[in-house]
Design an enzyme around this catalytic site. Structure first.
Site, mmCIF file in Angstrom:
data_model
loop_
_atom_site.group_PDB
_atom_site.id
_atom_site.type_symbol
_atom_site.label_atom_id
_atom_site.label_comp_id
_atom_site.label_asym_id
_atom_site.label_seq_id
_atom_site.Cartn_x
_atom_site.Cartn_y
_atom_site.Cartn_z
ATOM 1 N N CYS A 1 -7.262 -27.574 5.389
ATOM 2 C CA CYS A 1 -6.244 -26.655 5.922
ATOM 3 C C CYS A 1 -5.371 -27.376 6.945
ATOM 4 O O CYS A 1 -5.742 -28.432 7.450
ATOM 5 C CB CYS A 1 -6.899 -25.421 6.526
ATOM 6 S SG CYS A 1 -7.383 -25.622 8.251
ATOM 7 N N PHE B 1 -3.022 5.343 3.971
ATOM 8 C CA PHE B 1 -4.075 4.932 4.897
ATOM 9 C C PHE B 1 -3.574 4.951 6.341
ATOM 10 O O PHE B 1 -4.255 5.454 7.238
ATOM 11 C CB PHE B 1 -4.592 3.533 4.532
ATOM 12 C CG PHE B 1 -5.750 3.090 5.381
ATOM 13 C CD1 PHE B 1 -7.026 3.577 5.150
ATOM 14 C CD2 PHE B 1 -5.561 2.206 6.433
ATOM 15 C CE1 PHE B 1 -8.098 3.189 5.951
ATOM 16 C CE2 PHE B 1 -6.625 1.814 7.239
ATOM 17 C CZ PHE B 1 -7.897 2.301 6.995
ATOM 18 N N ASP C 1 -2.572 8.494 -1.661
ATOM 19 C CA ASP C 1 -3.850 9.190 -1.761
ATOM 20 C C ASP C 1 -4.310 9.607 -0.374
ATOM 21 O O ASP C 1 -3.695 9.245 0.623
ATOM 22 C CB ASP C 1 -4.908 8.262 -2.383
ATOM 23 C CG ASP C 1 -5.162 7.036 -1.511
ATOM 24 O OD1 ASP C 1 -4.284 6.698 -0.673
ATOM 25 O OD2 ASP C 1 -6.218 6.413 -1.660
ATOM 26 N N CYS D 1 -12.522 -29.715 5.485
ATOM 27 C CA CYS D 1 -11.543 -28.656 5.182
ATOM 28 C C CYS D 1 -10.145 -29.265 5.160
ATOM 29 O O CYS D 1 -9.792 -30.071 6.023
ATOM 30 C CB CYS D 1 -11.645 -27.553 6.234
ATOM 31 S SG CYS D 1 -10.349 -26.285 6.066
ATOM 32 N N ASP E 1 -8.471 -7.375 -0.142
ATOM 33 C CA ASP E 1 -7.571 -7.630 0.993
ATOM 34 C C ASP E 1 -8.293 -7.209 2.249
ATOM 35 O O ASP E 1 -9.127 -6.300 2.221
ATOM 36 C CB ASP E 1 -6.272 -6.815 0.882
ATOM 37 C CG ASP E 1 -6.453 -5.400 1.411
ATOM 38 O OD1 ASP E 1 -7.069 -4.576 0.693
ATOM 39 O OD2 ASP E 1 -6.016 -5.115 2.537
ATOM 40 N N ASP F 1 0.860 -1.180 0.000
ATOM 41 C CA ASP F 1 0.000 0.000 0.000
ATOM 42 C C ASP F 1 0.903 1.239 0.000
ATOM 43 O O ASP F 1 2.131 1.126 0.055
ATOM 44 C CB ASP F 1 -0.974 -0.021 1.178
ATOM 45 C CG ASP F 1 -0.272 0.095 2.509
ATOM 46 O OD1 ASP F 1 0.975 0.193 2.522
ATOM 47 O OD2 ASP F 1 -0.950 0.090 3.543
ATOM 48 N N SER F 2 0.310 2.414 -0.046
ATOM 49 C CA SER F 2 1.112 3.622 -0.246
ATOM 50 C C SER F 2 1.589 4.218 1.062
ATOM 51 O O SER F 2 2.408 5.128 1.063
ATOM 52 C CB SER F 2 0.260 4.674 -0.948
ATOM 53 O OG SER F 2 -0.776 5.101 -0.072
ATOM 54 N N GLY G 1 -11.236 4.053 0.073
ATOM 55 C CA GLY G 1 -12.171 4.874 0.847
ATOM 56 C C GLY G 1 -13.520 4.228 1.052
ATOM 57 O O GLY G 1 -14.503 4.919 1.333
#
Lengths: 390, 390
Positions: B313, B95, B145, B311, B273, B91-92, B223
């Site tokens: 996992c 946030f 942003d 499952c 995500d 990410d930038s 956002g």
């Protein structure tokens, strides 16, 4: 009854094989400690398989207070609970009762104490310990004993050891009874007796001779690594191990450092257990053949080497010192997990190398070679790291 | 430049394929969040490979403050640092700057703020964010942003969005410059633009059209999931996604629950995500196709079933609800690790089933089938568990 054979010896060192209802183990070995049926540091039984663990050790006292041995029994015993089909050894609860519990009161029938979790009153004696361990259904149950700290007054140790002998006789009778019950999960549960006597060699020897008469499938030396020096511990082993049956596995409880283990094997010990590898791992202290490293040290900030070059553990095959250091600094659980995996792998691998050296008749060379380098310690390691030689 | 193809669509739902310098990923997909280059809950990149993770996501702000992007750069970038050779999205930092940092001050050039770790002053603008992400050498860098919370006043959102557009142009220029430098680790690093505009559909659409002109390799809707209702979020997606390029991957940032993801795919989203699976896992809340379970509930004390029957996992193949509950109650890290592994496996597997249903042209049936059962929630689950039907 389990079968112990001794394919090889070198001096007093034993290269043994122990067959149990949960499979055969090769000794000398290190038992990986999973206190409450889990290895601290997010390590699972699946991980234990990967890193060569032969016997898992769980703590009776802890499991009795949480989740409760009744719960484990209803779920089919510890093996099913943890999903582990190899041998499990449970301690008797005695050590924790004496070290953790509040307001304990020792009587002939057993010990009254308060739970360290919720303070409720608990009574544990030889019969209760066997009943709990029978519920847990471990492969090997340890006798309920009193572990006195070192040093303790001679007359106290004498009285305590006599009581521990009487308790052992009661343990044996109770486990025989439990193993005969149809509802018992593991009706081939084995009882190991525990030698006590503090640092008094003569008391230890007399006690060893007495309990050897009971013809148990294995014997432990307890009450060491609880305050005395390494030299005193080695001296007691020199004195007492020859008085325990050679044709049964011998277990040195709660020991120890890699060097302690080399010295223990040299003196005839088959089984070891210790919280060092997992506890040190959680603090970023990792074992190598050249001593312990403290990964939190800034010298590792840009170190792209694994913890130990050539190590095949899940941490070293994939991650660098710099990455693990970052995880530890950031408080990421993954850092602790990787260090614990490395340390347990190191211990298990060291035991395998000890066995290989015994098989090849070169244990004495192996011991001498590694004793000094294993103790090199942090300072020298750091010096070498700074000089770019590590 | 990366290549995005669209082998299949169903309504607005996209079944995409995205080829990058670090390998090809199949969309829709869920990115597994490793904030500081580690998945919280003692989960490693080796584990991510086992549970079907396609893209790992790390946080620029966190890595900038610790260990420092210079350190990661010197160690060869995030891929080498974490030992992960598949795509990584960073990410930038925007946030976190807006949500974590103290005393922030937004100006045209960027944001002045104080580190949440040690309080030191940091400045981050579009150029700094690109420089840090270039050091980290992720596959995909996100534009810097401003993420405004919902609801925010219309005039503030308009001014903020205009600045975010100007910042995006600066991000693109700076990343082009960095990608042309010989010392840059990943000279094919991709920039994704981020659509903003709060809950104002018209502002969002105008912004989407503006940033689409920049011909970036991918676009995100940011956002959302920051205060508005699910219905508002779905409405915004209905309005804005058609105005983003169909021939580029579309990423819905920070979303969400399994139901949110089904609704997002339905509206044309490729990438998701969210911290839910790892955060909930650490608290013993685990996902199943019939809703979330709280494993701390006493109803699971004697439950020998896996978290979810069938499952595959690492937790469900080996361990029972009762065992994991015990670990969580005892505060053993292993309990958290097993729950996080299960939850991430659940999310990754759900994405695979979504892709399979798109491939088979039956996504709409799949979505309707699962939307209600996924939302059953704890209460009904417990009722069924008590009646012995789970």
């Amino acid at each position: 009854m389990a079968k112990y054979t001794l394919p090889k010896t070198e001096g007093r060192a034993k290269r043994g094989r122990f067959e149990t209802v949960h499979g055969t183990v090769e000794t000398p070995l290190f038992m990986n400690v999973g206190t409450v049926a889990a290895i601290k540091g997010a390590v699972s039984t699946e991980d234990l398989r990967q890193i060569g663990c032969q016997i898992e050790l769980s703590n009776t006292y802890h499991l009795h207070v949480r989740p409760g041995d009744e719960i484990v029994y209803q779920l089919g015993g510890l093996h099913r609970f943890m999903n582990w089909d190899r041998p499990i050894l449970t301690d008797s609860g005695g050590f924790q009762v004496f070290s953790l519990a509040d307001l304990r009161k020792i009587k002939e029938e057993g010990v009254h104490f308060h739970s360290h979790i919720d303070g409720r009153k608990i009574f544990m004696g030889p019969e209760e310990s066997m009943q709990i361990q029978s519920h847990l259904a471990s492969t090997i149950a340890m006798a309920f004993d009193e572990c006195v700290e070192n040093p303790s007054p001679r007359d106290y140790v004498e009285r305590s050891v006599d009581r521990t002998t009487r308790w052992l006789v009661r343990c044996q009778a109770e486990l025989d009874r439990l193993n005969s019950l149809p509802e018992t999960i593991n009706r081939e549960q084995l009882l190991f007796g525990i030698n006590q006597g503090g640092t008094y060699a003569d008391i230890r020897i007399r006690h060893a001779e007495e309990i050897s008469q009971l013809n148990l499938p294995g014997y432990a030396v307890g009450g060491l690594a609880v305050g005395e020096s390494h030299e005193e511990m080695y001296h007691i082993l020199d004195e007492v191990v020859p008085h325990l049956p050679q044709d049964r596995p011998t277990y040195l409880m709660g020991v120890g450092t890699p060097a302690n283990i080399l010295e223990g094997v040299y003196r005839g010990i088959d089984f070891f257990d210790c919280v060092y590898p997992s506890r040190n791992g959680r603090h970023g202290h990792v074992y190598t053949w050249h001593g312990k490293l403290n990964l939190l040290n800034k010298v590792y900030e840009l170190d792209s080497a694994p913890i130990e070059e050539g190590c095949q553990c899940p941490a070293c095959r994939q991650y660098s010192r710099a990455y693990i250091r970052h995880l530890l600094k950031a408080g990421e659980m993954l850092g602790m997990r990787l260090c614990v995996l490395h340390n347990l792998y190191f211990y298990n691998t060291m035991m395998k190398e000890i066995r290989d050296s015994l098989d090849a008749g070169r244990f004495e060379t192996f011991r001498k070679e590694h004793l000094s380098s294993l103790e090199e310690g942090q300072k020298e390691i750091l010096d070498r790291a700074k000089r770019g030689r590590l």
